[in-house]
Design a protein around this motif. Structure first.
Motif, PDB file in Angstrom:
ATOM      1  N   THR A  15      36.702  -6.907   0.166  1.00  0.00           N
ATOM      2  CA  THR A  15      36.110  -5.690   0.488  1.00  0.00           C
ATOM      3  C   THR A  15      36.790  -4.858   1.847  1.00  0.00           C
ATOM      4  OG1 THR A  15      34.445  -6.438   1.942  1.00  0.00           O
ATOM      5  CG2 THR A  15      33.763  -6.072  -0.397  1.00  0.00           C
ATOM      6  N   TYR A  16      37.591  -5.699   2.656  1.00  0.00           N
ATOM      7  CA  TYR A  16      38.353  -5.060   3.763  1.00  0.00           C
ATOM      8  C   TYR A  16      39.448  -4.519   3.401  1.00  0.00           C
ATOM      9  CZ  TYR A  16      34.359  -6.723   6.827  1.00  0.00           C
ATOM     10  OH  TYR A  16      33.420  -6.812   7.475  1.00  0.00           O
ATOM     11  N   TYR A  17      40.112  -4.827   2.024  1.00  0.00           N
ATOM     12  CA  TYR A  17      41.645  -4.508   1.759  1.00  0.00           C
ATOM     13  C   TYR A  17      41.763  -3.840   0.504  1.00  0.00           C
ATOM     14  CZ  TYR A  17      42.097  -8.206   5.194  1.00  0.00           C
ATOM     15  OH  TYR A  17      42.110  -9.326   6.372  1.00  0.00           O
ATOM     16  N   GLY A  18      40.839  -3.539  -0.105  1.00  0.00           N
ATOM     17  CA  GLY A  18      41.005  -2.742  -1.594  1.00  0.00           C
ATOM     18  C   GLY A  18      41.995  -3.741  -2.194  1.00  0.00           C
ATOM     19  N   SER A  19      43.327  -3.322  -2.239  1.00  0.00           N
ATOM     20  CA  SER A  19      44.156  -3.944  -3.249  1.00  0.00           C
ATOM     21  C   SER A  19      44.969  -5.234  -2.275  1.00  0.00           C
ATOM     22  CB  SER A  19      45.580  -3.168  -3.796  1.00  0.00           C
ATOM     23  OG  SER A  19      44.967  -2.193  -4.639  1.00  0.00           O
ATOM     24  N   GLY A  20      44.856  -5.081  -1.005  1.00  0.00           N
ATOM     25  CA  GLY A  20      45.330  -5.898   0.052  1.00  0.00           C
ATOM     26  C   GLY A  20      45.871  -5.469   1.228  1.00  0.00           C
ATOM     27  N   PHE A  21      46.419  -6.356   1.796  1.00  0.00           N
ATOM     28  CA  PHE A  21      47.157  -5.913   3.210  1.00  0.00           C
ATOM     29  C   PHE A  21      48.788  -5.472   2.704  1.00  0.00           C
ATOM     30  CE2 PHE A  21      50.122  -6.828   6.799  1.00  0.00           C
ATOM     31  CZ  PHE A  21      49.314  -6.298   7.883  1.00  0.00           C
ATOM     32  N   LEU A  22      49.008  -3.893   3.571  1.00  0.00           N
ATOM     33  CA  LEU A  22      50.121  -3.702   3.454  1.00  0.00           C
ATOM     34  C   LEU A  22      51.424  -4.207   3.254  1.00  0.00           C
ATOM     35  CD1 LEU A  22      51.728  -0.742   2.931  1.00  0.00           C
ATOM     36  CD2 LEU A  22      51.646  -0.552   5.456  1.00  0.00           C
ATOM     37  N   SER A  23      52.203  -4.240   2.479  1.00  0.00           N
ATOM     38  CA  SER A  23      53.549  -5.100   2.326  1.00  0.00           C
ATOM     39  C   SER A  23      54.547  -4.118   1.943  1.00  0.00           C
ATOM     40  CB  SER A  23      53.630  -6.356   1.193  1.00  0.00           C
ATOM     41  OG  SER A  23      54.600  -6.781   1.141  1.00  0.00           O
ATOM     42  N   VAL A  24      55.133  -3.780   3.049  1.00  0.00           N
ATOM     43  CA  VAL A  24      56.138  -2.648   2.826  1.00  0.00           C
ATOM     44  C   VAL A  24      57.517  -3.237   2.126  1.00  0.00           C
ATOM     45  CG1 VAL A  24      57.744  -1.013   4.165  1.00  0.00           C
ATOM     46  CG2 VAL A  24      55.589  -1.571   5.220  1.00  0.00           C
ATOM     47  N   VAL A  25      58.042  -4.340   2.443  1.00  0.00           N
ATOM     48  CA  VAL A  25      59.179  -4.655   1.781  1.00  0.00           C
ATOM     49  C   VAL A  25      59.015  -5.019   0.519  1.00  0.00           C
ATOM     50  CG1 VAL A  25      60.908  -6.597   1.904  1.00  0.00           C
ATOM     51  CG2 VAL A  25      59.781  -5.910   3.967  1.00  0.00           C
ATOM     52  N   ASP A  26      57.951  -5.644   0.000  1.00  0.00           N
ATOM     53  CA  ASP A  26      57.665  -5.846  -1.457  1.00  0.00           C
ATOM     54  C   ASP A  26      57.343  -4.620  -2.286  1.00  0.00           C
ATOM     55  OD1 ASP A  26      58.044  -8.420  -0.967  1.00  0.00           O
ATOM     56  OD2 ASP A  26      55.842  -9.041  -1.068  1.00  0.00           O
ATOM     57  N   ALA A  27      56.987  -3.470  -1.707  1.00  0.00           N
ATOM     58  CA  ALA A  27      56.610  -2.306  -2.319  1.00  0.00           C
ATOM     59  C   ALA A  27      57.828  -1.618  -2.621  1.00  0.00           C
ATOM     60  CB  ALA A  27      55.728  -1.268  -1.422  1.00  0.00           C
ATOM     61  N   LEU A  28      59.192  -2.018  -1.798  1.00  0.00           N
ATOM     62  CA  LEU A  28      60.260  -1.254  -2.223  1.00  0.00           C
ATOM     63  C   LEU A  28      60.969  -1.711  -3.594  1.00  0.00           C
ATOM     64  CD1 LEU A  28      61.598  -0.900   1.448  1.00  0.00           C
ATOM     65  CD2 LEU A  28      60.531   0.869   0.088  1.00  0.00           C
TER      66      LEU A  28
END
Length: 445
Positions: free
Chosen positions: A432-445
């Protein structure tokens, strides 16, 4: 014609809203000289003084009296504009008083370290993208910021123009988190330093319209029309009765947000600093982060970073842990990102700064100067710490710019989808504190 007067306004606002800057308690004032009007068709009223032409969504902001609005043949319905005045928007704030010429500040930036931003920059630094900061103004004189002042706009009309911190230093800090330069040996790093940074100022401490509902919406439309790939809104109001959403104000906001999304502008919005469960708050809602097409961002942060930095000790809590103040809730939060945490019991000084400040987010700030009459007299750029979901949102906005840069054909929904697919909920923490999760900049690229 329908009108929405003081009774409707008070039901919407409750008299006091929880923070036009996310988490700040502010006083709401009904304007009697300026109104938001829904027009008949999409034509701009010709019989009224138009302050903002919002015909893209069938609205306008006008300066008029109620009798004029009642007589106008171009007005379908109207409501008073709402102007909000607040204090410092961050949960905590502290200036850095050292010498920036002799310090390497990246070591203070636990947020960029946790996101592994240097690795992301091996792929892209945000080239070919544009990010709007809808906030208190971005200090274009700051050496770590490059602001596109040709496109930037001042919506407060206080006479200071854009690229000026006319509403305080909040916007300068937010802008640095998203896009501070990385081409020098001093200063700080932004997540997307090569993006085209645009200042859309909606707050004024110098006589302009301050945080009005209408100018925030006008800035959202302007960001879309200026081909901004991302617009960061580290602002919001909570609590608002949910039943008011079906009325005038909610419809006005949601049409603007939907328009921006269709035009390709991703709206990254702070979730708020009220420690509220937005999923189970009954008839209450937080805006604009629970509005249409919002990417709502909760805050995380470490405890004990100062001791880890200077003595190599273990953190009491990791950077991915939820901040104590952050709003949360399933379906109300889309991502968690670094915004800083606060434990004011950590008072021992580290290089003259209380240890707890190191758990905030460190980036660009500015000191606003005034003359003897209280008029704006310039600014002194600097660096400092702030904590809040206001700081978490621009970490996501910068990441969104990197995704767009690496994938130029992506629309707003595809950028958001890439960020959410790459995110993961940390082990032993509540979704509930993250929605989809903690931001992962590298993996999103």
């Amino acid at each position: 014609m329908s009108r929405h007067g003081r009774r409707t306004f008070l039901k919407l606002s409750g008299g006091v809203l929880g923070g036009i800057f996310a988490g700040t308690t502010v006083t709401a004032a009904e304007r009697t000289d300026r109104f938001i009007v829904e027009t008949k068709g999409e034509e701009t009223p010709t019989d009224l003084e138009v302050v903002f032409d919002l015909s893209e969504i069938g609205y306008a902001v006008v300066r008029a009296g109620e009798s004029e609005l009642e007589r106008s043949k171009s007005v379908k319905s109207f409501a008073p504009d709402i102007e909000l005045e607040g204090a410092d928007p961050s949960v905590e704030s502290r200036a850095y008083e050292g010498d920036p010429e002799n310090d390497e500040f990246y070591s203070f930036q636990w947020d960029k370290q946790a996101l592994d931003v240097p690795t992301a920059h091996e792929t892209t630094r945000g080239e070919g993208t544009r990010v709007a900061i809808i906030d208190s103004g971005v200090d274009a004189s700051h050496p770590d910021l490059e602001v596109n002042t040709d496109i930037s706009q001042d919506f407060t009309r206080d006479g200071l123009g854009a690229g000026v911190p006319g509403g305080g230093d909040h916007g300068t800090h937010v802008a640095g988190i998203a896009a501070a330069q990385t081409d020098g040996t001093t200063g700080v790093a932004g997540t997307a330093p090569a993006t085209d940074l645009v200042d859309f100022r909606v707050f004024s401490d110098f006589g302009g319209t301050n945080g009005a509902f209408s100018i925030v919406v006008a800035a959202v439309l302007a960001a879309a029309n200026a081909d901004c790939d991302v617009a960061n809104l580290s602002l919001g109001a909570y609590p608002i009765p949910r039943e008011g959403l079906g009325s005038f104000y909610g419809g006005f906001l949601n049409k603007a947000m939907t328009y921006a999304n269709k035009e390709g502008t991703l709206l990254v919005i702070a979730a708020g600093n009220d420690s509220a469960d937005l999923q189970h708050d009954k008839n209450l809602i937080s805006l604009p982060n629970e509005g249409a097409q919002a990417l709502s961002v909760a805050a995380t942060g470490p405890i004990g970073f100062a001791d880890a930095l200077v003595a190599g000790e273990d953190l009491e809590s990791p950077p991915k842990s939820p901040a104590f103040y952050t709003n949360y809730g399933t379906n109300a939060v889309d991502l968690g990102a670094p915004g800083g945490d606060v434990d004011t019991s950590l008072t021992d000084p580290v290089d003259g700064v209380p240890a707890y400040a190191y758990d905030f987010v460190f980036n660009t700030v500015t000191t606003v100067l005034t003359d003897d009459d209280g008029n704006y007299a310039g600014s002194v750029p600097g660096y400092g710490w702030k904590a809040g979901t206001s700081m978490a949102a621009p970490n996501v906005a910068g990441a969104a710019a990197l995704v767009k840069s690496a994938n130029p054909d992506y629309n707003a929904n595809q950028i958001e989808s890439a960020l959410e697919r790459a995110a993961e909920v940390p082990d032993d923490y509540d979704k509930t504190y993250y929605g989809s999760g903690f931001l992962s900049v590298v993996d999103a690229l």
